[in-house]
Design an enzyme around this catalytic site. Structure first.
Site, PDB file in Angstrom:
ATOM      1  N   PHE A 122       0.851  -1.198   0.000  1.00  8.83           N
ATOM      2  CA  PHE A 122       0.000   0.000   0.000  1.00  8.83           C
ATOM      3  C   PHE A 122       0.878   1.236   0.000  1.00  8.83           C
ATOM      4  CE2 PHE A 122      -2.423   3.440   1.964  1.00  8.83           C
ATOM      5  CZ  PHE A 122      -3.533   3.450   1.154  1.00  8.83           C
ATOM      6  N   ASP A 207       9.086   2.962   1.765  1.00 12.02           N
ATOM      7  CA  ASP A 207       7.870   3.650   2.200  1.00 12.02           C
ATOM      8  C   ASP A 207       7.703   3.360   3.686  1.00 12.02           C
ATOM      9  OD1 ASP A 207       5.337   4.439   2.929  1.00 12.02           O
ATOM     10  OD2 ASP A 207       4.386   3.754   1.071  1.00 12.02           O
ATOM     11  N   LYS A 236       2.292   9.756   8.450  1.00 10.45           N
ATOM     12  CA  LYS A 236       1.530   9.369   9.639  1.00 10.45           C
ATOM     13  C   LYS A 236       2.070   9.873  10.990  1.00 10.45           C
ATOM     14  CE  LYS A 236      -1.205   5.562   7.849  1.00 10.45           C
ATOM     15  NZ  LYS A 236      -0.826   5.168   6.491  1.00 10.45           N
TER      16      LYS A 236
HETATM   17  C1  LIG Z   1      -1.046   5.360   5.140  1.00  7.22           C
HETATM   18  C2  LIG Z   1      -0.016   4.979   4.161  1.00  7.22           C
HETATM   19  C3  LIG Z   1       0.150   5.692   2.968  1.00  7.22           C
HETATM   20  C4  LIG Z   1      -0.770   6.818   2.557  1.00  7.22           C
HETATM   21  O1  LIG Z   1      -0.752   7.891   3.438  1.00  7.22           O
HETATM   22  P1  LIG Z   1      -1.941   8.988   3.388  1.00  7.22           P
HETATM   23  O2  LIG Z   1      -1.492  10.034   4.360  1.00  7.22           O
HETATM   24  O3  LIG Z   1      -3.199   8.286   3.785  1.00  7.22           O
HETATM   25  O4  LIG Z   1      -2.003   9.497   1.999  1.00  7.22           O
HETATM   26  C5  LIG Z   1       1.179   5.303   2.130  1.00  7.22           C
HETATM   27  N1  LIG Z   1       2.002   4.289   2.446  1.00  7.22           N
HETATM   28  C6  LIG Z   1       1.878   3.590   3.583  1.00  7.22           C
HETATM   29  C7  LIG Z   1       2.845   2.491   3.886  1.00  7.22           C
HETATM   30  C8  LIG Z   1       0.849   3.901   4.473  1.00  7.22           C
HETATM   31  O5  LIG Z   1       0.707   3.181   5.593  1.00  7.22           O
END
Ligand SMILES: *Cc1c(COP(=O)(O)O)cnc(C)c1O
Length: 381
Positions: A122, A207, A236
Site C-alpha cells: 500500500f 515507504d 503518519k
Molecule cells: C497510510 C499509508 C500511505 C498513505 O498515506 P496517506 O497520508 O493516507 O495518503 C502510504 N504508504 C503507507 C505504507 C501507508 O501506511
C-alpha cells in the site's frame, strides 16, 4: 461521501491514550488514528508547539523560507545519519508522489523505464501512489495507469532479483507491509533488496509512512536491518496528528529535482513542522524508543500467551502488531473491543491491527491483554 462507510464511533476529545465519544464514553485508543497519534492525545508538548507556531506564523507558502522546516529537514537527516535533502508534503500519498516523480526523472535520464513494487503493498490513493499499490481491491477499478509497475510477491528475494534489471528505475517497498495486515518480511529481505538495487542501479524507495518515527522501536524501521534506502517517505506518526509528509532523498537521490520540478502550496506548513519537531523532541526526551520496545514486547507476549480458539497468534514489532485470527471475524472483534472500551482496527478479515500511541503505559497494555480473552469470546459467538 459514502467512501468511508458509516464510522462506528464519533469522537469528541482525547487525553494520553484515552479518547471520549460524543456521549462521554471513554475508550483506550489502541489504533492511534492509524499509527498517527504518536504522542497520544493532547500531549502538552504538541499543544504548546502548535499553539505557539500558529500564533507566530501559520503559513508562508513555498515562496518563502521559515525556521521550522529547516530545523525539521536537518533533524531528519541527523536521525538517518546520512546526507539528506527533504521535500515536505501534507500526507503520505503526496510523499510517495514526490518519490515517484524523482524516480521517473531518474529513469528518464538513465534509460530506465519501469518500477517494481510488492503485491498487496500500500502506497496511497492518489493516482501515482495508487499505481504502485498492489492491493487489487483498491487499485483495479481505477486502472489502467500510465506507468509500468511490475509486482512481485512480498518477502521473496529471488522474485525481486528476477524482476529488477538494469532497465528498472526504482523499487518501492514497505519495510513491513502495513495495510496488507502488518506483515514483516523474512529476515534479510531488506538487505537483499538493497543489494539488488545497488547492483542494478535501481533506486530503493522505503515507504516508511506507517513504520517510522518510533512505531517499531526505532526511528526508522529499516535501521533494524542495517540498510539505507535511496529515498524514504514519511507521514503518519511524524506530525503526531498534524498533517505532514516528507520525501527524503539520501545522497545523490537528494539532488534529482531541479528548480521548478515539484511543489506544494501547503507542503512544509510551519505549524505541521513545529508539530513534527515536538514529536521528535518528545520521543528523544522521554526515551520513547526504548519504551516502545518494552511495552510493545509486553503487548506481544501478553497476546501470544492467550489460548483461545479464535486467536492464531500475533505478528509485528514494537507498538505495531496484528492479532491474527483463525477465522474471518476481525469486524466482530473490533465491535466487541469497542463494547469493552478499546478502539482497535479490523485491518484484514482475519487480522486486527494494534497501533496505540507510543506513550501507552504498561498498565494500559495490561488492561487490554486482560480484556482480550473476553473480547475474543464475545466475537466468537
Ligand atoms: C497510510 C499509508 C500511505 C498513505 O498515506 P496517506 O497520508 O493516507 O495518503 C502510504 N504508504 C503507507 C505504507 C501507508 O501506511
Amino acid at each position: 461521501m459514502p467512501n468511508y462507510g458509516v464510522p462506528p464511533v464519533a469522537l469528541a476529545r482525547g487525553e494520553g491514550s484515552a479518547v471520549w465519544d460524543v456521549d462521554g464514553r471513554r475508550y483506550l485508543d489502541f489504533i492511534g488514528g492509524i499509527a498517527v497519534s504518536s504522542l497520544g492525545h493532547a500531549h502538552p508538548a504538541l499543544v504548546e508547539a502548535v499553539s505557539r507556531q500558529v500564533a507566530t506564523l501559520a503559513h508562508t507558502s513555498n515562496l518563502f523560507l521559515h525556521e521550522p522546516e529547516v530545523l525539521l529537514a536537518e533533524r531528519l537527516g541527523g536521525l538517518l545519519g546520512a546526507p539528506a535533502r527533504v521535500f515536505l508534503a501534507n500526507s503520505g500519498t503526496e510523499a510517495n508522489e514526490a518519490a515517484l516523480k524523482l524516480a521517473i526523472k531518474y529513469g528518464k535520464a538513465n534509460g530506465r523505464s519501469y518500477f517494481v513494487a510488492a503485491e498487496m503493498g500500500f502506497h496511497g490513493r492518489t493516482l501515482g501512489a495508487l499505481s504502485l499499490t498492489g492491493k487489487p481491491s483498491i487499485r483495479d477499478q481505477f486502472g489502467p495507469f500510465p506507468i509500468d509497475v511490475r509486482f512481485v510477491p512480498y518477502g521473496d528475494a529471488d522474485a525481486l532479483k528476477n524482476a529488477v534489471t538494469g532497465d528498472c528505475a526504482a523499487v518501492f517497498l514497505e519495510p513491513t507491509q502495513g495495510e496488507a495486515g502488518v506483515v514483516p518480511p523474512p529476515d534479510g529481505y531488506l538487505r537483499a533488496a538493497r543489494e539488488i538495487c545497488s547492483a542494478t542501479g535501481a533506486l530503493l524507495v522505503a515507504d516508511e509512512i506507517q513504520s517510522a518515527i518510533g512505531r517499531t522501536g526505532h526511528w526508522f524501521a529499516h535501521q533494524a536491518d542495517g540498510v539505507l534506502p535511496d529515498l524514504l517517505t514519511l507521514a503518519k506518526g511524524l506530525g503526531g496528528g498534524m498533517p505532514i509528509g516528507a520525501c527524503v532523498g539520501i545522497g545523490a537521490a537528494g539532488t534529482i529535482f531541479d528548480k521548478g520540478d515539484h511543489g506544494s502550496t501547503f507542503g512544509g506548513n510551519p505549524v505541521s513542522c513545529a508539530a513534527a519537531l515536538a514529536v521528535l523532541d518528545t520521543i528523544e526526551r522521554e526515551d520513547l524508543l526504548a519504551h516502545v520496545r518494552a511495552v510493545g514486547q509486553e503487548l506481544r507476549d501478553g497476546i501470544a500467551a492467550i489460548r483461545h480458539p479464535l486467536l492464531k497468534g500475533v505478528r509485528g514489532r514494537g507498538l505495531w502488531l496484528a492479532a491474527v485470527l483463525t477465522a474471518d471475524r476481525s469486524a466482530r472483534v473490533q465491535a466487541a473491543a469497542q463494547e469493552a472500551g478499546f478502539l482497535v482496527n479490523a485491518l484484514q478479515p482475519d487480522a486486527v491491527r494494534l497501533a496505540p500511541p507510543l506513550v501507552v503505559t504498561s498498565t494500559e497494555v495490561r488492561s487490554f491483554v486482560d480484556a482480550l480473552p473476553g473480547i475474543l469470546e464475545a466475537a466468537n459467538d
